[in-house]
Scaffold this active site. Structure first.
Site, PDB file in Angstrom:
ATOM      1  N   CYS A 129       0.816  -1.228   0.000  1.00 29.95           N
ATOM      2  CA  CYS A 129       0.000   0.000   0.000  1.00 29.95           C
ATOM      3  C   CYS A 129       0.846   1.273   0.000  1.00 29.95           C
ATOM      4  O   CYS A 129       0.316   2.357  -0.281  1.00 29.95           O
ATOM      5  CB  CYS A 129      -0.960   0.003   1.190  1.00 29.95           C
ATOM      6  SG  CYS A 129      -0.203  -0.419   2.762  1.00 29.95           S
ATOM      7  N   HIS A 242      -1.897   6.656   4.103  1.00 30.59           N
ATOM      8  CA  HIS A 242      -0.442   6.721   4.146  1.00 30.59           C
ATOM      9  C   HIS A 242       0.012   7.994   3.443  1.00 30.59           C
ATOM     10  O   HIS A 242      -0.507   8.354   2.376  1.00 30.59           O
ATOM     11  CB  HIS A 242       0.184   5.530   3.432  1.00 30.59           C
ATOM     12  CG  HIS A 242      -0.041   4.214   4.116  1.00 30.59           C
ATOM     13  ND1 HIS A 242      -0.574   4.094   5.377  1.00 30.59           N
ATOM     14  CD2 HIS A 242       0.243   2.942   3.688  1.00 30.59           C
ATOM     15  CE1 HIS A 242      -0.627   2.808   5.705  1.00 30.59           C
ATOM     16  NE2 HIS A 242      -0.151   2.102   4.704  1.00 30.59           N
TER      17      HIS A 242
END
Length: 343
Positions: A129, A242
């Protein structure tokens, strides 16, 4: 291919839950849905399009009966289920790192390297990710200039670890605000009100496994084994999304305005860049969004051919579940799902 039968392995987990939500939002054409999880989830029912669907255990017969098996569980489960799927004519789309660096397994972000799906043999991996927003940002720029070096520092949310980590951060925060002691469990140290420069085990070269994933996956997806990549991955007390600070060295100069223009026209990317008005990507803005947000685009003052920028992405959506669904959509559109194509 107009519709498909699918199994979601790890349906009760954080990514599995987001997968079902996105499938509803996109009207992903599912003719039959099987939801699988561990024994402790048996008896549960999950809602999808207004229907309650029971959670069951996977087996070879179940896997054989579907077109796609979306796997978001442990690497051990992926290593068991994915080959089983491929052997039975089912396409496994795997969220783990188990097969990412296998030469015969495409590692795919559809906006970047969808053509790699044409060579699949029944297993397709999605990247880490933290790799996905990096390659989505880099690839459009590579079409205009040669990229020589990338330095990426990540600030990764706790849901990258799972729902237990999110719960631990919330519980620790409550305890600390009450001046009560905390005992770490999911992480080696307290995560609430702290940052940990440690995601996955450290390797002999001093980098963590997460950091080396970014190095190796980026090279594979961008088809450039000579690309110099260095990463430092940090866990931060953020629930979702993120963030990444990226420094890119090109073979010749490029202006921030040129970078903004290139990225603004790319699918899946949204430029959010007006820092003097306090406008820049933040995790709370990216959470729940499909796009990768890019901002703080500026010249790197340390190198004449350098650009620095800031990227934020919802790690559960584009970093995982959405990417998997987009892969399936791409394969269905190009009629490369059934085993007659890839066997």
């Amino acid at each position: 291919m107009d519709s498909c039968k699918i199994a979601v392995i790890g349906a009760t987990g954080a990514v599995g839950q987001v997968f079902l939500k996105i499938a509803e939002e996109r009207n992903f054409p599912i003719s039959e849905l099987r939801l699988c999880a561990s024994e402790r989830s048996l008896g549960k029912k999950l809602k999808f399009n207004g229907e309650e669907i029971p959670v069951e255990l996977y087996d070879e017969n179940l896997i054989q009966d579907v077109d796609f098996a979306f796997i978001s569980a442990s690497g051990d489960i992926s290593r068991e289920v994915a080959p089983m799927a491929a052997a039975n004519g089912t396409v496994a789309i795997d969220d783990s790192s188990a097969f990412r660096m296998e030469e015969t397994v495409p590692l795919v972000v559809p906006e970047v390297n969808a053509s790699d799906l044409l060579s699949h043999r029944g297993i397709v991996s999605i990247p880490n990710c933290s790799t996905t927003p990096l390659v989505m940002t880099i690839k459009p720029l590579m079409s205009h200039l040669k990229v020589k070096r990338i330095i990426a520092d990540t600030f990764q949310s706790v849901t990258g670890t799972g729902t237990a980590a999110l719960q631990e951060m919330q519980e620790q925060s409550n305890l600390i605000l009450k001046d009560q002691p905390v005992v770490p469990s999911t992480y080696p140290h307290q995560i609430a009100f702290n940052v940990l420069p440690h995601i996955e085990p450290f390797q002999e070269n001093g980098y963590t496994r997460e950091e080396m994933k970014m190095v190796n996956e980026t090279r594979k997806i961008l088809h450039d084994d000579s690309l110099m990549v260095s990463a430092t991955c940090v866990r931060v007390p953020v629930a979702v999304s993120h963030s990444e600070s990226i420094h890119i060295e090109f073979d010749r100069p490029i202006t921030p305005d040129q970078v903004r223009e290139i990225l603004s026209s790319e699918p899946g990317i949204k430029v959010v860049d007006d820092p003097f008005a306090d406008v820049y990507p933040m995790p709370i803005d990216a959470a729940g969004m499909d796009e990768v947000l890019v901002g703080r685009i500026r010249k790197d003052v340390s190198h004449p051919n350098g650009i620095a920028l800031w990227v934020v992405c919802d790690n559960l959506r584009k970093g995982a579940a959405l990417n998997a669904i987009q892969i399936a959509e791409e394969m269905m559109e190009n009629n490369i799902v059934h085993h007659e194509y890839w066997r």
